[in-house]
Design an enzyme around this catalytic site. Sequence first.
Site, PDB file in Angstrom:
ATOM      1  N   GLU A 120       0.809  -1.216   0.000  1.00  0.00           N
ATOM      2  CA  GLU A 120       0.000   0.000   0.000  1.00  0.00           C
ATOM      3  C   GLU A 120       0.851   1.278   0.000  1.00  0.00           C
ATOM      4  O   GLU A 120       0.396   2.335   0.439  1.00  0.00           O
ATOM      5  CB  GLU A 120      -0.953  -0.006   1.190  1.00  0.00           C
ATOM      6  CG  GLU A 120      -2.006  -1.107   1.095  1.00  0.00           C
ATOM      7  CD  GLU A 120      -3.128  -0.906   2.085  1.00  0.00           C
ATOM      8  OE1 GLU A 120      -4.244  -0.604   1.652  1.00  0.00           O
ATOM      9  OE2 GLU A 120      -2.867  -1.047   3.300  1.00  0.00           O
ATOM     10  N   HIS A 139      -0.422   5.518   7.539  1.00  0.00           N
ATOM     11  CA  HIS A 139      -1.582   4.673   7.252  1.00  0.00           C
ATOM     12  C   HIS A 139      -1.635   3.568   8.293  1.00  0.00           C
ATOM     13  O   HIS A 139      -0.633   2.912   8.559  1.00  0.00           O
ATOM     14  CB  HIS A 139      -1.480   4.059   5.860  1.00  0.00           C
ATOM     15  CG  HIS A 139      -2.492   2.962   5.643  1.00  0.00           C
ATOM     16  ND1 HIS A 139      -3.845   3.202   5.694  1.00  0.00           N
ATOM     17  CD2 HIS A 139      -2.351   1.627   5.430  1.00  0.00           C
ATOM     18  CE1 HIS A 139      -4.492   2.064   5.500  1.00  0.00           C
ATOM     19  NE2 HIS A 139      -3.613   1.095   5.344  1.00  0.00           N
TER      20      HIS A 139
HETATM   21 ZN   LIG Z   1      -3.950  -0.878   4.965  1.00  0.00          ZN
END
Ligand SMILES: [Zn+2]
Length: 277
Positions: A120, A139
């Site tokens: 990600e 994140h």
């Molecule tokens: Zn994630």
Amino acid sequence: MERRDPLGAAGPTGAVVAPEGPDRVPGVARTAAAPPPADGTIPDTDEQRIAELVVSNHILYDHNIFDGFGHLSVRSAADPAHFFMQRSGLVPDSVTSDDVIEYDQDGEPYKAHGRTGPSERYIHSEIYRARPDVMSVVHSHTDAVLPFGLTKAPLKAVLHTAYFLGSEPAPVFDTREPIGQDNNMLVDNAPAGAALARTLSARSVVLMRGHGMTVVGPTVHDTVFRAVYTRVNVQAEAEALKLGDPVFLNRFEVDRGDPVSVHWAWWAAQAETRLVR
Ligand SMILES: [Zn+2]
């Protein structure tokens, strides 16, 4: 549990001493970085920014923002289109300066000698591309925030320490919108990252349906502060909703800020003490 990187490698003051050898991050001299600025402003050098990044990973784990997942990045001082973040395959509390690699503007590892990044990583690259004001991105899969990404309950500031959430509901990103019903719920490609950045828009926090959140800031210190107080605000608001209608901050009350450097240094000392056990 004992961290793999004791304070001798990266302590709360930010001093970093890297081992010699091929695993050093290219372009970053890892020798005795000066401590980050005490006033919490963004450091001028990549060595200092990486030092803050390492300690901040430990803080975010210590404050239940990170579990086994999660990643924090900082924009490069030498090349502002690039950023630094941990390599793949790590749990955040074990991140050391040697685990931090450089990524290019497209989110791909840069001169990383075969080391790969988290799937990600496009969350970070696309937000940096869309938001020149953002210097750091986190994140996380913080469990406390999940209900606000699953319901119509608006996440708004109820605490003076969470002014950055604003008086309008935090945006919620749903991978079904840019990708469709058949999706893996991950932001693991550039178009999905760009869609997330559009949902974030000019805000500080974006919730991610069935997933977690992404928080941005003008420094690593601010980003850590915002992540921690998003969780605190969520918990207070969720409890208040059980009792009645919460009183949210008004526009005047959210248009202010707190100095965060004191918090960061204190949290850093706490995290480094608790993680050596
Ligand atoms: Zn994630």
